[in-house]
Motif scaffolding. Structure first.
Motif, mmCIF file in Angstrom:
data_model
loop_
_atom_site.group_PDB
_atom_site.id
_atom_site.type_symbol
_atom_site.label_atom_id
_atom_site.label_comp_id
_atom_site.label_asym_id
_atom_site.label_seq_id
_atom_site.Cartn_x
_atom_site.Cartn_y
_atom_site.Cartn_z
ATOM 1 N N LEU A 26 0.834 -1.210 0.000
ATOM 2 C CA LEU A 26 0.000 0.000 0.000
ATOM 3 C C LEU A 26 0.870 1.262 0.000
ATOM 4 C CD1 LEU A 26 -2.882 -1.008 2.422
ATOM 5 C CD2 LEU A 26 -3.105 -0.426 -0.011
ATOM 6 N N ILE A 27 1.938 1.246 0.798
ATOM 7 C CA ILE A 27 2.842 2.405 0.828
ATOM 8 C C ILE A 27 3.420 2.652 -0.563
ATOM 9 C CG2 ILE A 27 5.089 3.235 1.681
ATOM 10 C CD1 ILE A 27 4.328 1.824 4.390
ATOM 11 N N LEU A 28 3.874 1.588 -1.206
ATOM 12 C CA LEU A 28 4.553 1.732 -2.502
ATOM 13 C C LEU A 28 3.596 1.927 -3.676
ATOM 14 C CD1 LEU A 28 7.309 -1.008 -2.109
ATOM 15 C CD2 LEU A 28 7.582 1.479 -1.888
ATOM 16 N N PHE A 29 2.464 1.208 -3.662
ATOM 17 C CA PHE A 29 1.623 1.148 -4.857
ATOM 18 C C PHE A 29 0.171 1.576 -4.637
ATOM 19 C CE2 PHE A 29 4.754 -2.395 -5.106
ATOM 20 C CZ PHE A 29 5.581 -1.819 -6.053
ATOM 21 N N GLY A 30 -0.224 1.786 -3.384
ATOM 22 C CA GLY A 30 -1.620 2.114 -3.090
ATOM 23 C C GLY A 30 -1.930 3.567 -3.369
ATOM 24 N N PRO A 31 -3.185 3.929 -3.200
ATOM 25 C CA PRO A 31 -3.559 5.334 -3.382
ATOM 26 C C PRO A 31 -2.787 6.203 -2.393
ATOM 27 C CG PRO A 31 -5.416 4.035 -2.557
ATOM 28 C CD PRO A 31 -4.295 3.086 -2.781
ATOM 29 N N GLN A 32 -2.345 7.368 -2.857
ATOM 30 C CA GLN A 32 -1.547 8.253 -2.017
ATOM 31 C C GLN A 32 -2.394 9.191 -1.171
ATOM 32 O OE1 GLN A 32 1.202 10.285 -4.593
ATOM 33 N NE2 GLN A 32 2.220 8.392 -5.202
ATOM 34 N N LEU A 110 8.250 11.186 2.238
ATOM 35 C CA LEU A 110 8.856 12.475 1.889
ATOM 36 C C LEU A 110 8.871 12.690 0.377
ATOM 37 C CD1 LEU A 110 11.816 12.569 4.434
ATOM 38 C CD2 LEU A 110 9.684 13.875 4.526
ATOM 39 N N ILE A 111 9.053 11.601 -0.361
ATOM 40 C CA ILE A 111 9.077 11.706 -1.820
ATOM 41 C C ILE A 111 7.667 11.891 -2.376
ATOM 42 C CG2 ILE A 111 9.647 10.457 -3.949
ATOM 43 C CD1 ILE A 111 11.940 9.101 -2.284
ATOM 44 N N PHE A 112 6.716 11.169 -1.808
ATOM 45 C CA PHE A 112 5.309 11.223 -2.227
ATOM 46 C C PHE A 112 4.445 11.549 -1.010
ATOM 47 C CE2 PHE A 112 7.436 8.091 -4.964
ATOM 48 C CZ PHE A 112 7.266 8.703 -6.201
ATOM 49 N N PRO A 113 4.402 12.807 -0.589
ATOM 50 C CA PRO A 113 3.746 13.169 0.676
ATOM 51 C C PRO A 113 2.217 13.147 0.608
ATOM 52 C CG PRO A 113 4.604 15.125 -0.386
ATOM 53 C CD PRO A 113 5.022 13.962 -1.236
ATOM 54 N N GLY A 114 1.668 11.949 0.634
ATOM 55 C CA GLY A 114 0.217 11.799 0.617
ATOM 56 C C GLY A 114 -0.315 11.383 1.972
ATOM 57 N N VAL A 115 -1.526 11.793 2.261
ATOM 58 C CA VAL A 115 -2.132 11.501 3.558
ATOM 59 C C VAL A 115 -2.315 9.995 3.770
ATOM 60 C CG1 VAL A 115 -4.538 11.817 2.821
ATOM 61 C CG2 VAL A 115 -3.905 12.258 5.188
ATOM 62 N N TYR A 116 -2.616 9.247 2.711
ATOM 63 C CA TYR A 116 -2.774 7.798 2.858
ATOM 64 C C TYR A 116 -1.434 7.123 3.129
ATOM 65 C CZ TYR A 116 -7.535 8.249 0.939
ATOM 66 O OH TYR A 116 -8.843 8.585 0.703
ATOM 67 N N LEU A 118 1.004 8.432 4.706
ATOM 68 C CA LEU A 118 1.241 8.703 6.125
ATOM 69 C C LEU A 118 0.476 7.704 6.985
ATOM 70 C CD1 LEU A 118 2.317 10.388 8.496
ATOM 71 C CD2 LEU A 118 0.351 11.921 8.174
ATOM 72 N N ALA A 119 -0.781 7.468 6.672
ATOM 73 C CA ALA A 119 -1.607 6.530 7.447
ATOM 74 C C ALA A 119 -1.057 5.100 7.356
ATOM 75 C CB ALA A 119 -3.052 6.572 6.963
ATOM 76 N N TYR A 120 -0.680 4.664 6.142
ATOM 77 C CA TYR A 120 -0.122 3.312 5.983
ATOM 78 C C TYR A 120 1.177 3.177 6.779
ATOM 79 C CZ TYR A 120 -2.946 3.499 1.619
ATOM 80 O OH TYR A 120 -3.924 3.662 0.678
ATOM 81 N N SER A 121 1.984 4.238 6.767
ATOM 82 C CA SER A 121 3.266 4.191 7.478
ATOM 83 C C SER A 121 3.064 4.112 8.987
ATOM 84 C CB SER A 121 4.112 5.418 7.113
ATOM 85 O OG SER A 121 4.400 5.430 5.735
ATOM 86 N N ILE A 122 2.085 4.842 9.496
ATOM 87 C CA ILE A 122 1.766 4.761 10.928
ATOM 88 C C ILE A 122 1.289 3.350 11.273
ATOM 89 C CG2 ILE A 122 0.158 5.570 12.718
ATOM 90 C CD1 ILE A 122 0.349 8.368 11.326
#
Length: 161
Positions: A26-32, A110-116, A118-122
């Motif tokens: 999801l982080i790499l390929f999911g919606p950002q 940081l490269i693709f600063p999307g809210v999703y 951020l959520a996947y990373s958390i």
């Protein structure tokens, strides 16, 4: 006390690995999601930082894998012939591979600063925290010295957590 040869792959924690794989995908390929940064100069700076952190993350993961050697397994349950590693990056953080993956997720954010993202990373951080707790229960059972190691060395982020 070692009953792991009789455990199924799911009793050894395979579901953690499945969820981890989904979150990384999801982080790499999911919606950002909507972008968190709208300023072009700031976005460029964050992307440069992200690339540098991503390279560092790859280096950390590679060194941690080398330090772990034959003990490496994606499952949180240690191998039957595992030995306790406290050298290399394991002197600074108990789970340096998880730390490297988390740094890579930060780099991607940081490269693709999307809210999703951020959520996947958390969610990935929370999963690694839970997975590490389960892994450490098995490590304490297997290695009496592990408790002292837990006191000396932080779990996921060197010097912090």
């Amino acid at each position: 006390m070692n009953s792991s040869p009789h455990k199924s792959i799911f009793e050894k924690g395979a579901w953690y690995v499945v969820v981890q794989g989904v979150l990384i995908a999801l982080i790499l390929f999911g919606p950002q999601g909507s972008h968190l940064v709208s300023s072009e100069p700031l976005a460029t700076t964050l992307q440069s930082c992200g690339i540098a952190i991503g390279l560092l993350a790859c280096l950390i993961m590679a060194i941690a894998v080398i330090n772990l050697g034959k003990n490496l397994t994606p499952l949180p349950c240690p191998k039957d012939d595992a030995v306790l590693i406290q050298i290399g990056l394991y002197r600074y953080v108990r789970h340096p591979i998880y730390f490297g993956v988390l740094l890579a997720a930060l780099a991607w954010l940081l490269i693709f600063p999307g809210v999703y993202i951020l959520a996947y990373s958390i969610c990935l951080f929370l999963l690694f925290d839970i997975k590490a707790r389960r892994e450490e229960m098995w490590l304490v059972e297997r290695f009496p010295d592990y408790r002292a190691y837990q006191v000396r060395v932080k779990k996921l982020i060197p010097g912090i957590y």
